[in-house]
Design a protein around this motif. Structure first.
Motif, PDB file in Angstrom:
ATOM      1  N   ALA A 432      19.392   1.191 -30.596  1.00 44.31           N
ATOM      2  CA  ALA A 432      20.347   0.793 -29.565  1.00 44.31           C
ATOM      3  C   ALA A 432      20.227   1.638 -28.303  1.00 44.31           C
ATOM      4  CB  ALA A 432      21.770   0.892 -30.115  1.00 44.31           C
ATOM      5  N   THR A 433      19.976   2.954 -28.457  1.00 44.49           N
ATOM      6  CA  THR A 433      20.054   3.856 -27.305  1.00 44.49           C
ATOM      7  C   THR A 433      18.801   4.665 -27.038  1.00 44.49           C
ATOM      8  OG1 THR A 433      20.887   5.745 -28.574  1.00 44.49           O
ATOM      9  CG2 THR A 433      22.517   4.133 -27.826  1.00 44.49           C
ATOM     10  N   GLY A 434      17.902   4.762 -28.013  1.00 45.24           N
ATOM     11  CA  GLY A 434      16.746   5.638 -27.889  1.00 45.24           C
ATOM     12  C   GLY A 434      17.014   7.039 -28.402  1.00 45.24           C
ATOM     13  N   GLY A 435      18.273   7.335 -28.747  1.00 45.46           N
ATOM     14  CA  GLY A 435      18.614   8.674 -29.229  1.00 45.46           C
ATOM     15  C   GLY A 435      19.131   9.556 -28.098  1.00 45.46           C
ATOM     16  N   TYR A 436      19.666  10.707 -28.466  1.00 41.84           N
ATOM     17  CA  TYR A 436      20.373  11.584 -27.519  1.00 41.84           C
ATOM     18  C   TYR A 436      19.575  11.867 -26.255  1.00 41.84           C
ATOM     19  CZ  TYR A 436      22.226  15.902 -25.535  1.00 41.84           C
ATOM     20  OH  TYR A 436      22.698  16.857 -24.668  1.00 41.84           O
ATOM     21  N   ALA A 437      18.340  12.296 -26.401  1.00 38.41           N
ATOM     22  CA  ALA A 437      17.566  12.736 -25.238  1.00 38.41           C
ATOM     23  C   ALA A 437      17.082  11.576 -24.379  1.00 38.41           C
ATOM     24  CB  ALA A 437      16.368  13.572 -25.689  1.00 38.41           C
ATOM     25  N   LEU A 438      17.129  10.351 -24.879  1.00 35.31           N
ATOM     26  CA  LEU A 438      16.565   9.203 -24.157  1.00 35.31           C
ATOM     27  C   LEU A 438      17.611   8.169 -23.760  1.00 35.31           C
ATOM     28  CD1 LEU A 438      13.370   8.651 -26.367  1.00 35.31           C
ATOM     29  CD2 LEU A 438      13.559   9.975 -24.250  1.00 35.31           C
ATOM     30  N   ARG A 439      18.879   8.410 -24.101  1.00 36.18           N
ATOM     31  CA  ARG A 439      19.873   7.360 -23.869  1.00 36.18           C
ATOM     32  C   ARG A 439      20.165   7.131 -22.389  1.00 36.18           C
ATOM     33  NH1 ARG A 439      24.162   7.545 -27.286  1.00 36.18           N
ATOM     34  NH2 ARG A 439      22.953   8.743 -28.790  1.00 36.18           N
ATOM     35  N   ALA A 440      19.711   8.013 -21.525  1.00 37.90           N
ATOM     36  CA  ALA A 440      19.933   7.809 -20.085  1.00 37.90           C
ATOM     37  C   ALA A 440      18.931   6.827 -19.481  1.00 37.90           C
ATOM     38  CB  ALA A 440      19.842   9.150 -19.350  1.00 37.90           C
ATOM     39  N   TYR A 441      17.900   6.443 -20.242  1.00 30.55           N
ATOM     40  CA  TYR A 441      16.853   5.557 -19.720  1.00 30.55           C
ATOM     41  C   TYR A 441      17.105   4.119 -20.164  1.00 30.55           C
ATOM     42  CZ  TYR A 441      14.441   9.985 -18.918  1.00 30.55           C
ATOM     43  OH  TYR A 441      14.111  11.246 -18.498  1.00 30.55           O
ATOM     44  N   ASP A 442      17.141   3.203 -19.213  1.00 27.30           N
ATOM     45  CA  ASP A 442      17.445   1.801 -19.508  1.00 27.30           C
ATOM     46  C   ASP A 442      16.422   1.170 -20.449  1.00 27.30           C
ATOM     47  OD1 ASP A 442      19.714   1.829 -18.008  1.00 27.30           O
ATOM     48  OD2 ASP A 442      18.798   0.923 -16.214  1.00 27.30           O
ATOM     49  N   ARG A 443      15.150   1.578 -20.352  1.00 29.20           N
ATOM     50  CA  ARG A 443      14.093   0.901 -21.118  1.00 29.20           C
ATOM     51  C   ARG A 443      14.287   1.046 -22.619  1.00 29.20           C
ATOM     52  NH1 ARG A 443       8.323   3.812 -20.636  1.00 29.20           N
ATOM     53  NH2 ARG A 443       7.957   2.265 -22.275  1.00 29.20           N
ATOM     54  N   ASP A 459      19.143  -7.321 -23.682  1.00 27.41           N
ATOM     55  CA  ASP A 459      18.500  -8.284 -22.792  1.00 27.41           C
ATOM     56  C   ASP A 459      17.704  -9.250 -23.661  1.00 27.41           C
ATOM     57  OD1 ASP A 459      17.063  -9.759 -20.980  1.00 27.41           O
ATOM     58  OD2 ASP A 459      16.176  -8.047 -19.940  1.00 27.41           O
ATOM     59  N   PRO A 460      18.098 -10.531 -23.751  1.00 27.44           N
ATOM     60  CA  PRO A 460      17.377 -11.480 -24.618  1.00 27.44           C
ATOM     61  C   PRO A 460      15.890 -11.580 -24.296  1.00 27.44           C
ATOM     62  CG  PRO A 460      19.445 -12.421 -23.827  1.00 27.44           C
ATOM     63  CD  PRO A 460      19.246 -11.145 -23.062  1.00 27.44           C
ATOM     64  N   ARG A 461      15.506 -11.256 -23.054  1.00 28.86           N
ATOM     65  CA  ARG A 461      14.096 -11.348 -22.683  1.00 28.86           C
ATOM     66  C   ARG A 461      13.243 -10.293 -23.385  1.00 28.86           C
ATOM     67  NH1 ARG A 461      14.998 -11.023 -16.300  1.00 28.86           N
ATOM     68  NH2 ARG A 461      16.357  -9.374 -17.126  1.00 28.86           N
TER      69      ARG A 461
END
Length: 802
Positions: A432-443, A459-461
């Protein structure tokens, strides 16, 4: 359940066949939730798995997809389609059989989803992709049976874990789905049964009559095997003689490089022009298919091959299998032996060819294990979490899901039966988020929770991008090889990026048995031209370098304990007797360490018998410990059975070097910034969906993927060292490339029973290690001391002082 119809029994009779007892038993148990059939190669396993399907479809009352067949190889699915189509066509049954793999056209794939056949033959990756579509419930609505072929091969890899998660999804869609597993080589039937069944449902195990024991022996040669090396060139005349005496011979090798070298040498010695082919995974698909077709037609007298022909493909009239090099694993050897005389109750014939003197001992141990029906294999660990993360993303592609329901579904898969809810939640949060260190990045913000509590794609795309990267097979980074033409010539196969980067124009190498000259790199394609050289620069295809199994290593140690060795060739028996005379032979439950001077250096030889990966790791850790304690190591080399270390000081008490906590601490420190961890991180991060190799129909090069994964690894190591992906990487590295578990097992097995033998010269058992390739230098105090001593000597010679 319908009876075996007259149509089927009449077809068997017309063929002069009768239904085997295990086939009838499988038919009688067709309504069981899960059944595992273990039957010998050529025993009609596939027909046993499909008889209930043919009977039910012959009744003409089923619409849509009835049976799903899953195999590890695309070629195996194509082979089964050919064999299964024969009774269907000859009986005149209105049954559609199609395959769906990476080679299937996009048009056919689209049609299959809209109008599925009665029987679909596929691979784990293609099945996972099918479950990711929103229309999966409609496509699989009528599914009644899943047949998993060569299940032992899938159970040993992440592909099998992925498959079991996909089957858990299908079981949710089709609660009455029945599962069938087929294999000829299973060392632990109960473990495979637990792997196959829906947890906690039982899986019945059927053992067919194993048939006659194989006719297996060592190939007798006039020339003795060398002390070291893996090419077995000395045996070429004897192998050619065997090819002349048989209709079709499969010549197995453990790596692609060895297969290429042996094929080249065999062809140079083939004065009679016997038709011989080569088959391995780095060759162009067209060339592989051409070899396969020639095998089917009986046009080839021999095929030099690798694991690409390990599994149960019934091609041609093979009446002899030759294994070049020690098999390393008894189960793999049995699988390969089964390629010969692929008929029920006909003994398979095989010959083993050791590549060097020590492999003679290993081959004898393997022969004894085969005759004792003692298969080897390591117990399965829990299902890996990177595969779990990928499956969560696959589930999201198919539509919104409830976390509780998905957790229950995943824990019904055998490999994940013991999955803790906290582990699942950590994987869900990562997706869902990428984890603590990566959650600020939209990708990496890929999932979101709806007000009703269900999870869906943010994003369904992104579903298309996720589908493009489904799979657990991590390709080595390869580049296509083509003959040079104005606009792209004939494709020959692939080589690793690293190998291609080492080439300069004019270099020659082997591929597909041909010597080619490197001309240059254009648009990420290696362009070559034909050459007639007799001594090429050999391409080092990665291939798998198998480690000798724990069980086979134990048999070798048991063989050493014998008073004499009448079963060994005289040259090898004399070699072991001389070792016993001047030193001693390694024993079970003890650790033999030899210390001796050679070429002005002190040497330490540790006979751990823990397998190549573990011994390589042990060499790294021991030299690190020796550096810390002032023993000044200079380098080491490792094999499956020993590690040889050289340096400036002799060791008088090796026991402190093997203190397990110190070794573990040294491993953690070494791994933190090591390329092994980065390589493992990249593989797991790709599977888990953190790194995308395929994007918009384009595939990143290995260098691009390595660059992005290295940046991510360094970021997490610095800012979030306990990130889920770092935990997964640590577990994967310890189990795979490093194999630290076998070091721990070795140390626990020997305890304080460490025998140091001090000698004045190299011993017979240690001598071959001096000829091994892959020596690893140690850059430390010893190197600095040697430089200082050499500088002082030069100054003294010049009459100067420092």
């Amino acid at each position: 359940m319908p009876q075996l119809s007259a149509l089927l029994t009449d077809w068997f009779t017309a063929k002069g066949w009768s239904v085997h007892p295990h086939q009838q038993a499988m038919f009688d148990r067709a309504d069981r939730p899960a059944t595992l059939l273990i039957a010998p190669t050529g025993g009609g396993k596939t027909m046993a798995g499909f008889l209930p399907t043919l009977a039910e479809l012959a009744a003409g009352q089923h619409q849509g997809l009835h049976t799903l067949y899953v195999s590890p190889l695309k070629a195996l699915a194509a082979d089964i389609k050919r064999n299964l189509s024969t009774p269907v066509d000859e009986i005149g049954l209105a049954i559609r059989i199609e395959d769906r793999t990476g080679d299937t056209s996009a048009t056919q794939k689209k049609r299959q989803r809209a109008d599925p056949p009665h029987i679909l033959l596929t691979t784990p990756e293609s099945l996972a992709l099918l479950t990711s579509y929103e229309d999966a419930p409609r496509m699989f609505a009528g599914l009644r049976r899943v047949v998993v072929d060569e299940i032992h091969a899938l159970a040993e890899s992440k592909r099998g874990d992925q498959l079991m998660l996909a089957l858990a999804r299908l079981q949710t869609l089709c609660p009455d789905l029945r599962r069938v597993g087929l294999s000829a080589t299973v060392e632990d039937p109960e473990a495979i049964a637990r792997f196959l069944a829906r947890h906690p449902d039982p899986c019945e195990i059927l053992l067919a009559d194993p048939g006659p024991d194989p006719d297996i022996a060592m190939l007798e040669t006039e020339e003795m095997p060398p002390w070291s090396g893996g090419g077995a060139a000395y045996a070429i005349p004897a192998v050619l003689d065997q090819i002349r005496r048989h209709r079709t011979t499969l010549i197995f090798h453990n790596t692609r490089a060895q297969a290429e070298i042996f094929f080249h040498n065999l062809w140079l010695a083939n004065d009679e022009g016997l038709p011989i082919g080569i088959h391995h995974g780095s060759l162009d698909r067209t060339q592989r298919e051409r070899v396969e077709a020639a095998m089917v037609r009986g046009e080839l007298r021999a095929i030099v091959c690798t694991g690409s022909l390990d599994l149960g493909i019934d091609w041609g009239d093979v009446d002899l299998v030759i294994q070049i090099g020690a098999p390393k694993n008894v189960k793999r050897l049995v699988q390969r032996i089964g390629r010969a005389n692929h008929r029920y109750n006909a003994p398979s014939k095989a010959l083993l060819v050791p590549a060097n003197r020590f492999e003679v001992v290993e081959c004898i141990a393997a022969l004894e294990a085969v005759r004792a029906h003692a298969l080897d294999g390591d117990p399965r660990g829990p299902g890996p979490r990177d595969v779990l993360c990928q499956h969560i993303l696959i589930a999201a592609c198919s539509g919104p899901f409830d976390a509780d329901a998905l957790f229950a579904e995943m824990t019904s898969a055998g490999p994940y039966a013991d999955l803790a809810r906290s582990e699942f939640d950590a994987c869900l949060d990562f997706c869902a988020t990428g984890g603590y260190a990566l959650r600020a990045y939209d990708r990496w913000q890929r999932l979101q929770q709806r007000p009703d509590g269900q999870w869906q794609l943010r994003d369904p795309r992104s579903a298309q991008r996720i589908r493009q990267n489904i799979g657990t097979i991590q390709d080595t980074d390869t580049l296509k090889v083509r003959l040079r033409r104005n606009r792209g010539g004939k494709p020959l196969g692939e080589v690793e990026e690293g190998f291609a980067a080492s080439l300069t124009p004019g270099d020659t190498f082997l591929i597909g048995g041909q010597i080619v000259r490197y001309e240059g790199l254009r648009e990420m394609v290696v362009e070559v031209s034909h050459r007639a050289d007799k001594k090429p620069k050999i391409a080092t295809f990665m291939g798998t370098k198998f480690a000798t199994s724990t069980q086979l290593s134990a048999r070798i140690l048991d063989l050493f304990s014998q008073a004499d060795w009448p079963q060994l060739p005289h040259h090898t028996a004399e070699w072991l007797a001389l070792q016993r005379q001047v030193s001693r032979l390694p024993e079970r439950g003890r650790l033999l360490i030899e210390s001796f001077p050679q070429d002005g250096r002190e040497h330490l030889c540790v006979y751990g018998f823990a397998g190549r990966n573990a011994m390589q790791t042990l060499g790294l850790l021991l030299t690190k410990r020796m550096e810390e304690t002032g023993l000044n190591p200079l380098g080491f080399v490792a094999t499956d059975y020993a590690v040889l270390i050289w340096g400036l000081e002799a060791t008088t008490d090796p026991a402190p070097l093997f203190e397990i906590d110190s070794l573990r601490a040294g491993l953690d420190q070494w791994l933190a910034g090591n390329a092994v961890m980065k390589r493992t991180f990249r593989a797991s991060a790709t599977i888990a969906g953190l790194i995308e190799r395929n994007l918009g129909g384009q595939r990143k090069t290995g260098r691009q993927a390595t660059f992005s994964s290295d940046i991510l690894y360094e970021t997490l190591l610095k800012y979030d060292p306990h990130h889920l992906m770092m935990q997964i990487t640590q577990a994967e590295a310890m189990r795979g490339l490093v194999d630290f578990g076998r070091i721990e097992e070795m140390i626990a097995r020997v305890g304080d029973r460490i025998d140091l033998v001090r000698l004045d010269r190299v011993t017979p058992l240690a001598a071959p290690l001096f000829l091994e390739v892959g020596k690893v230098p140690v850059q430390g105090a010893a190197e600095e001391r040697l430089l200082a001593e050499e500088s002082a000597r030069l100054l003294a010679d010049a009459g100067l002082t420092a």
